[in-house]
Design a protein around this motif. Structure first.
Motif, PDB file in Angstrom:
ATOM      1  N   MET A 106       0.853  -1.177   0.000  1.00  0.00           N
ATOM      2  CA  MET A 106       0.000   0.000   0.000  1.00  0.00           C
ATOM      3  C   MET A 106       0.899   1.240   0.000  1.00  0.00           C
ATOM      4  O   MET A 106       1.822   1.343   0.790  1.00  0.00           O
ATOM      5  N   SER A 107       0.624   2.193  -0.889  1.00  0.00           N
ATOM      6  CA  SER A 107       1.445   3.397  -0.956  1.00  0.00           C
ATOM      7  C   SER A 107       1.230   4.250   0.288  1.00  0.00           C
ATOM      8  O   SER A 107       0.212   4.146   0.969  1.00  0.00           O
ATOM      9  N   GLU A 108       2.200   5.111   0.562  1.00  0.00           N
ATOM     10  CA  GLU A 108       2.143   5.997   1.742  1.00  0.00           C
ATOM     11  C   GLU A 108       0.911   6.889   1.688  1.00  0.00           C
ATOM     12  O   GLU A 108       0.247   7.108   2.692  1.00  0.00           O
ATOM     13  N   ASN A 109       0.583   7.386   0.490  1.00  0.00           N
ATOM     14  CA  ASN A 109      -0.575   8.261   0.334  1.00  0.00           C
ATOM     15  C   ASN A 109      -1.876   7.513   0.613  1.00  0.00           C
ATOM     16  O   ASN A 109      -2.767   8.024   1.298  1.00  0.00           O
ATOM     17  N   ASN A 110      -2.000   6.286   0.097  1.00  0.00           N
ATOM     18  CA  ASN A 110      -3.193   5.477   0.357  1.00  0.00           C
ATOM     19  C   ASN A 110      -3.303   5.114   1.825  1.00  0.00           C
ATOM     20  O   ASN A 110      -4.395   5.080   2.389  1.00  0.00           O
ATOM     21  N   PHE A 111      -2.160   4.823   2.445  1.00  0.00           N
ATOM     22  CA  PHE A 111      -2.133   4.494   3.869  1.00  0.00           C
ATOM     23  C   PHE A 111      -2.633   5.676   4.696  1.00  0.00           C
ATOM     24  O   PHE A 111      -3.453   5.519   5.599  1.00  0.00           O
ATOM     25  N   GLU A 112      -2.157   6.887   4.376  1.00  0.00           N
ATOM     26  CA  GLU A 112      -2.586   8.078   5.099  1.00  0.00           C
ATOM     27  C   GLU A 112      -4.074   8.337   4.910  1.00  0.00           C
ATOM     28  O   GLU A 112      -4.789   8.645   5.858  1.00  0.00           O
ATOM     29  N   GLU A 113      -4.558   8.195   3.683  1.00  0.00           N
ATOM     30  CA  GLU A 113      -5.979   8.388   3.413  1.00  0.00           C
ATOM     31  C   GLU A 113      -6.826   7.373   4.172  1.00  0.00           C
ATOM     32  O   GLU A 113      -7.877   7.715   4.712  1.00  0.00           O
ATOM     33  N   LYS A 114      -6.366   6.136   4.245  1.00  0.00           N
ATOM     34  CA  LYS A 114      -7.078   5.081   4.968  1.00  0.00           C
ATOM     35  C   LYS A 114      -7.165   5.437   6.452  1.00  0.00           C
ATOM     36  O   LYS A 114      -8.228   5.331   7.067  1.00  0.00           O
ATOM     37  N   GLU A 134     -12.443  -2.394   8.262  1.00  0.00           N
ATOM     38  CA  GLU A 134     -11.980  -1.119   7.723  1.00  0.00           C
ATOM     39  C   GLU A 134     -10.488  -0.949   7.993  1.00  0.00           C
ATOM     40  O   GLU A 134      -9.781  -0.339   7.190  1.00  0.00           O
TER      41      GLU A 134
END
Length: 170
Positions: free
Chosen positions: A1-9, A52
């Motif tokens: 999982m990319s850092e950006n996707n991780f932060e959004e999650k 989630e």
């Protein structure tokens, strides 16, 4: 999982957990007043149950939510000022729904603050990599302000790259 996707999650999970806590408070107002810790635990378990986030991620997010609520509640209790001054920036920049949600839960948290005072003191430290809700953080090293208009990951200080922050009221 990319850092950006991780932060959004994580940011989405933070907002959802806050929403569930408000819902649990509303649901139980006619019953005995439950503790904030119980409501956070319920919201955390619900996030895990719905897959989630993982159990480990839910623990982290629950810590971030509780830290922010304690900080806001302590501010309200000790200053007697309006909740909006805790943010230290223009509320027009904040989504109304997120503001109302956070304000509602923070006000209920204030009611429990007496029994949670020592936890609130510990919860006032913010670190790079953690998630925080809306508001303003100040770098412990140089005092640079970092404004969060939505839930997000705390980056290093843009000025000195320090990694520890606090919320201060003006």
């Amino acid at each position: 999982m990319s850092e950006n996707n991780f932060e959004e999650k994580f940011a989405a999970a933070y907002d959802k957990m806050m929403e569930r806590i408000q819902h649990f408070f509303e649901e139980s107002e006619s019953n005995a007043v439950p503790t904030l810790k119980q409501r956070i635990e319920l919201a955390k378990l619900r996030a895990i149950e719905l897959r989630e986030v993982t159990a480990e991620e839910a623990d982290k997010i629950a810590y971030y939510v509780e830290r922010d609520l304690h900080d806001a509640a302590e501010y309200l209790e000790t200053t007697g000022k309006e909740f909006s001054t805790w943010f230290n920036f223009d509320l027009q920049l904040v989504e109304a729904r997120l503001y109302e949600l956070f304000a509602s839960v923070a006000d209920r948290t204030r009611l429990e603050l007496g029994q949670l005072a020592s936890q609130a003191q510990m919860a006032q430290q913010y670190h790079t990599g953690e998630i925080t809700g809306i508001g303003t953080l100040f770098c412990d090293s140089c005092g640079t302000e970092m404004h969060f208009k939505k839930t997000g990951r705390i980056p290093p200080c843009p000025k000195c790259h320090h990694t520890e922050f606090r919320r201060y009221s003006k």
